[in-house]
Design an enzyme around this catalytic site. Structure first.
Site, short mmCIF file in Angstrom:
data_model
loop_
_atom_site.label_atom_id
_atom_site.label_comp_id
_atom_site.label_asym_id
_atom_site.label_seq_id
_atom_site.Cartn_x
_atom_site.Cartn_y
_atom_site.Cartn_z
N THR A 222 5.53 3.98 -5.48
CA THR A 222 5.29 3.61 -7.03
C THR A 222 5.95 3.99 -7.95
OG1 THR A 222 4.79 6.31 -7.03
CG2 THR A 222 3.36 4.50 -6.79
N ALA B 153 0.93 -1.59 0.33
CA ALA B 153 -0.15 -0.19 0.24
C ALA B 153 0.88 1.24 -0.30
CB ALA B 153 -1.06 0.05 0.96
N LYS B 154 0.33 2.41 -0.15
CA LYS B 154 0.95 3.69 -0.47
C LYS B 154 2.03 3.81 0.93
CE LYS B 154 0.23 7.31 -3.50
NZ LYS B 154 0.83 7.24 -4.02
N ARG B 155 1.14 3.43 1.94
CA ARG B 155 2.34 4.26 2.87
C ARG B 155 3.38 2.95 3.65
NH1 ARG B 155 -2.47 1.74 4.48
NH2 ARG B 155 -1.96 -1.34 4.96
N ASP B 156 3.59 2.04 2.33
CA ASP B 156 5.20 1.45 2.30
C ASP B 156 6.26 1.83 2.11
OD1 ASP B 156 3.56 -1.11 3.61
OD2 ASP B 156 2.30 -0.84 2.14
#
Ligand code: GLU
Length: 312
Positions: A252, A245-248
């Site tokens: 990207t 997820a983004k918080r990881d």
């Protein structure tokens, strides 16, 4: 593992089908790379389909396609968008309706959850509440203006598929939703209609979708559509074993570029995660062998991809 290799065909196609709900993360890029490798290494066309029936974030679609191109993937023909194909989905629903295989469902999500968690209820399956509504009950719901979803009247509870990586897989089939209460065609229907209409005979995607596949194959068989070959590939997880997820961290391509890595380096790291030297997609094609794919999830550390996942 047994020798898994798709047979060589020239007429078929593989695909990647992203949902434009946000930026692709490294797990998505890795799945896209695998779908491309499976298709191109078997002389198939590779098609791009944007699954934009819901959860659309402005700008995400263009960024996703740009990221895929930046890591060296290409596709054949124009990009297909599901939002432009609504009549096809309705035609499939009409066909199933004519065969007596569709019913209106007025259940709320909450009612389904409560019924599905009842003792002895089928785990996670729609309990069939609206399957046998009387005309009077249906009229009462309509008068209440409750939006009706359309469900498939399934006559099996399980269906078996064959997956190139997982072998024979038997999974649950229930009275799945074909069209949601807001009129949107359901993912399971759209994917089946589109794969067949686009001549896709090879579906490579994340293994989080393996359990949906028996439903889709069953639906294809009811619509007398060919069932494609499947390969469900391992996901990328964070260090806690949870889906990325983004918080990881730098998950990207844009995050990686901000760290000073190039798209070529990201593509090379993806190749390494598949057990290959740091090659570009096109260079990988020659040696790509599905049988050698690691079957475990790829674990990213929180500091980003390129530090810990070096090639041997
Ligand atoms: N659109 C789906 C996703 O992004 C993939 C569907 C599929 O490959 O069948 O998760």
């Amino acid at each position: 593992m047994t020798n898994v290799r798709f047979s060589n065909v020239v007429t078929g196609a593989g695909r990647y089908a992203p949902s434009p709900s946000g930026d692709l993360h490294l797990g998505n890029l890795r799945t896209a790379l695998l779908a491309w490798l499976f298709a191109r290494s078997t002389d198939r066309r590779f098609l791009m389909r944007v699954e934009d029936l819901d959860r659309v974030r402005p700008g995400a679609q263009a960024r996703q396609l740009a990221d895929l191109a930046a890591i060296g993937l290409d596709w054949d023909g124009p990009v297909i968008r599901q939002s432009e194909r609504l009549p096809r989905y309705q035609a499939a629903i009409d066909r199933l309706t004519d065969a007596g295989l569709v019913y209106e469902c007025y259940c709320t999500r909450r009612e389904i959850q409560q019924a599905a968690t009842a003792p002895h209820g089928p785990m996670g399956a729609y309990p069939g509440t609206c399957r046998a509504l009387t005309d009077a009950e249906r009229a009462a719901h309509r008068a209440d203006r409750r939006p009706a979803a359309l469900r498939l009247r399934a006559s099996v509870t399980e269906f078996e598929i064959v997956d190139e990586l997982h072998g024979r897989y038997r999974g649950q089939v229930d009275d799945l939703v074909l069209r949601r209460g807001d009129g949107t065609p359901a993912y399971n229907l759209a994917v089946v209609v589109d794969d067949a209409a686009q001549g896709i005979d090879q579906v490579v995607r994340g293994d989080d979708l393996l359990s949906s596949t028996p439903r889709q194959a069953y639906l294809a068989s009811l619509l007398e559509l060919p069932v494609p070959q499947y390969a469900h590939v391992p996901l990328v997880l964070n260090e806690a074993g949870i889906r990325l997820a983004k918080r990881d961290g730098a998950v990207t391509l844009a995050d990686q570029l901000a760290l000073g890595n190039t798209p070529e380096q990201v593509a090379a790291a993806l190749a390494c995660s598949l057990g290959y030297p740091p090659l570009s997609p096109i260079e990988l094609l020659d040696s790509f062998t599905p049988a050698h794919l690691p079957m475990e999830p790829w674990i990213l550390d929180e500091n980003g991809l390129l530090q810990r996942n070096r090639c041997p």
